[in-house]
Design an enzyme around this catalytic site. Structure first.
Site, PDB file in Angstrom:
ATOM      1  N   GLU A   7       0.845  -1.192   0.000  1.00 13.44           N
ATOM      2  CA  GLU A   7       0.000   0.000   0.000  1.00 13.44           C
ATOM      3  C   GLU A   7       0.884   1.248   0.000  1.00 13.44           C
ATOM      4  O   GLU A   7       1.948   1.279   0.647  1.00 13.44           O
ATOM      5  CB  GLU A   7      -0.887  -0.007   1.246  1.00 13.44           C
ATOM      6  CG  GLU A   7      -1.826   1.173   1.363  1.00 13.44           C
ATOM      7  CD  GLU A   7      -2.563   1.196   2.695  1.00 13.44           C
ATOM      8  OE1 GLU A   7      -3.627   1.842   2.752  1.00 13.44           O
ATOM      9  OE2 GLU A   7      -2.079   0.565   3.667  1.00 13.44           O
ATOM     10  N   LYS A  57     -10.276   0.526  -0.736  1.00 11.04           N
ATOM     11  CA  LYS A  57     -10.149   0.328   0.705  1.00 11.04           C
ATOM     12  C   LYS A  57     -11.378   0.845   1.444  1.00 11.04           C
ATOM     13  O   LYS A  57     -11.823   1.979   1.247  1.00 11.04           O
ATOM     14  CB  LYS A  57      -8.881   1.033   1.209  1.00 11.04           C
ATOM     15  CG  LYS A  57      -8.550   0.752   2.673  1.00 11.04           C
ATOM     16  CD  LYS A  57      -7.244   1.414   3.054  1.00 11.04           C
ATOM     17  CE  LYS A  57      -6.864   1.150   4.508  1.00 11.04           C
ATOM     18  NZ  LYS A  57      -5.590   1.834   4.877  1.00 11.04           N
ATOM     19  N   CYS A  73      -4.474  -3.390   4.359  1.00 12.82           N
ATOM     20  CA  CYS A  73      -4.006  -2.854   5.644  1.00 12.82           C
ATOM     21  C   CYS A  73      -5.039  -2.976   6.761  1.00 12.82           C
ATOM     22  O   CYS A  73      -5.324  -4.067   7.241  1.00 12.82           O
ATOM     23  CB  CYS A  73      -3.561  -1.408   5.446  1.00 12.82           C
ATOM     24  SG  CYS A  73      -2.450  -0.807   6.751  1.00 12.82           S
TER      25      CYS A  73
END
Length: 512
Positions: A96, A196, A229
């Site tokens: 990321e 995300k 993440c």
């Protein structure tokens, strides 16, 4: 048909031309990369990247300047793809924020954003169709890398999407900006995107109205899922993605800031792989000054990982991975005896109202911004129990070699509210930072204390992640773990080095 932006460099144009020629040679066989690999296995790679960052991410810049910086990172990506290709890698994952960096505002990141069509609606090969959309230079380079390396490629970038007419949720500037993972097949086709969902202090990006549940198919290992993440701590989309979707592999770009004793990057990566019986291909940023390091290729039973805060530069990890991972949870019959002491003979458990075993004084200390209730583990062998609200944690242990280091068993059952809000149930045996009780819960990476132990608790959630970390940031594999008579347990004998953390990290998603 849209034209290529005038800001694209001549170097990029030559690169695209070369990739176009190379692509014509591979279109006939997308599956060729897997032809010479052992049946039942595939070769995976992750790259921990030390990005070249903008000197001032808050400053406004041009698209040309943004591309100049991003191309420096993409040059490194290209080198790693070719290195991986020579090893026979079939899929590679990049981290990321590795291309554009971080700490932007919504306005300052705009020149770094590519336009992102929906691959579920549009079939597009950016390397072979470079003029189809404006502002897609980064996507084109990634597509061409996948072709050159003849491998699936997963990367993260910032993307933009104009609002449709009448969209009530449209931002004031008329566009959405997303933190986006993209997946290219080995012949350069854009096959998947993931935007995300659980943002972590990312003012530059929008949260999608509904969580993407992104999967993609490969010829060598079947179905992969992808998320980013902070998503790993939440039910949506990470857990839901694995329920009923036949996903056995996860591509996981991350920019994770380590926090011990419970949430170092490699800890949570391995714990997720073990808890769900999947392979996790995790690529993290390498920024040791910010506590960002730790990547790995994790199966439920084994890990190939990198956590070296002192190492300069990036690190490519390559591993041979089973296409059908063998789970660890519940793999063996649950033990009826713990260190030769049947549960029924542990009298402290008989009274759930007690907060501790008789003679074991409790104390409170902060761990990961939460107030834990703990009992010290000072003896050479013993049984400890400590409770908070409805959760009781139990430890039956022996210490084969004497050590002056202080350890404690801690419990937390409540809502974590710092840097995100999520409900936890945690049982943790930790090495303390010093000889005083208030140091228990501090960050520690080195230890010499050896333990043979069984750790268990009466968790109210089905989602429990086993964490087992020893001195020098080494991951250990439990001997046994799973459910038995309403308790989740972890058993370990003969650690390879001193214990740093042994924990059962429960997430009670319904209480978030």
């Amino acid at each position: 048909m849209a034209c290529i932006m005038s800001g694209a460099s001549s170097q990029l144009a030559l690169f695209l031309l070369g990739c176009y020629v190379a692509a014509r040679g591979v279109l006939a066989g997308e599956h060729r990369a897997a032809d010479h690999h052992e049946a039942g296995y595939y070769l995976a790679a992750v790259y921990e990247h030390q990005p070249i960052l903008s000197p001032d991410p808050l400053a406004l810049t041009s698209r040309k300047q943004a591309l100049e910086l991003m191309n420096q990172n993409l040059d490194i990506y290209e080198q790693q793809v070719m290195t991986a290709a020579h090893k026979g890698v079939q899929i590679i994952v990049f981290p990321e924020d590795g291309i554009h960096g971080f700490n932007f505002t919504r306005t300052s990141i705009y020149p770094f954003l590519d336009f992102m069509p929906d691959p579920q609606v549009v079939r597009w090969n950016p390397c072979l169709e470079p003029q189809r959309y404006n502002d897609t230079e980064v996507l084109r380079r990634l597509s061409c890398m996948a072709i050159q390396g003849r491998m699936f490629l997963v990367a993260n970038l910032g993307t933009k999407q104009p609002c449709v007419r009448g969209d009530p949720g449209c931002p004031a500037d008329g566009r959405y900006q997303f933190n986006t993972d993209v997946v290219f097949s080995s012949h350069g086709t854009l096959v998947a995107r993931y935007r995300k969902h659980n943002l972590y202090f990312e003012a530059a990006f929008d949260r999608p109205a509904a969580a993407d549940r992104t999967t993609f198919e490969t010829p060598f290992a079947g179905r992969f899922g992808v998320f980013t993440c902070f998503d790993i701590l939440f039910f949506e989309p990470a857990v839901r993605l694995l329920l009923g979707a036949q996903v056995k592999h996860v591509a996981y770009p991350t920019a994770w800031m380590n926090q011990l004793p419970l949430l170092a990057a490699i800890q949570i990566q391995r714990a997720f792989a073990t808890a769900f019986g999947v392979n996790v291909l995790a690529a993290n940023i390498h920024q040791p000054a910010l506590g960002m390091t730790g990547s790995g290729i994790h199966t439920p039973r084994q890990s190939w990982y990198h956590h070296a805060a002192g190492d300069p530069g990036g690190r490519l990890l390559v591993a041979r991975v089973a296409a059908s991972p063998q789970g660890l949870v519940g793999a063996d019959p649950a033990p009826r005896q713990l260190l030769q002491a049947p549960w029924g003979e542990l009298t402290c458990e008989r009274d759930p109202r007690e907060g501790r075993c008789e003679g074991a004084p409790t104390f409170h200390a902060e761990m990961m911004y939460d107030t834990f209730t703990l009992v010290p583990a000072r003896e050479e062998a013993g049984y400890l129990r400590v409770c908070a609200h409805g959760l009781c944690c139990h430890l039956l242990y022996e210490r084969p070699a004497p050590s002056p280091e202080l350890y404690a068993l801690g419990v937390f059952d409540g809502l974590h509210t710092v840097n995100g809000a999520y409900y936890l149930q945690v049982c943790a045996l930790v090495k303390c930072g010093g000889s005083e009780l208030h140091t228990c819960g501090q960050e520690v990476t080195e230890a010499s204390g050896s333990f043979d132990f069984d750790l268990w608790g009466n968790f109210s959630t089905a989602y429990v992640f086993p964490l087992l970390l020893t001195s020098g940031m080494r991951l250990e594999t439990p001997d046994q773990l799973g459910w038995d008579r309403g308790r989740y347990f972890l058993r370990k004998r003969r650690l390879s080095s001193g214990l740093v953390t042994a924990a059962l990290y429960g997430r009670w998603y319904e209480r978030d």
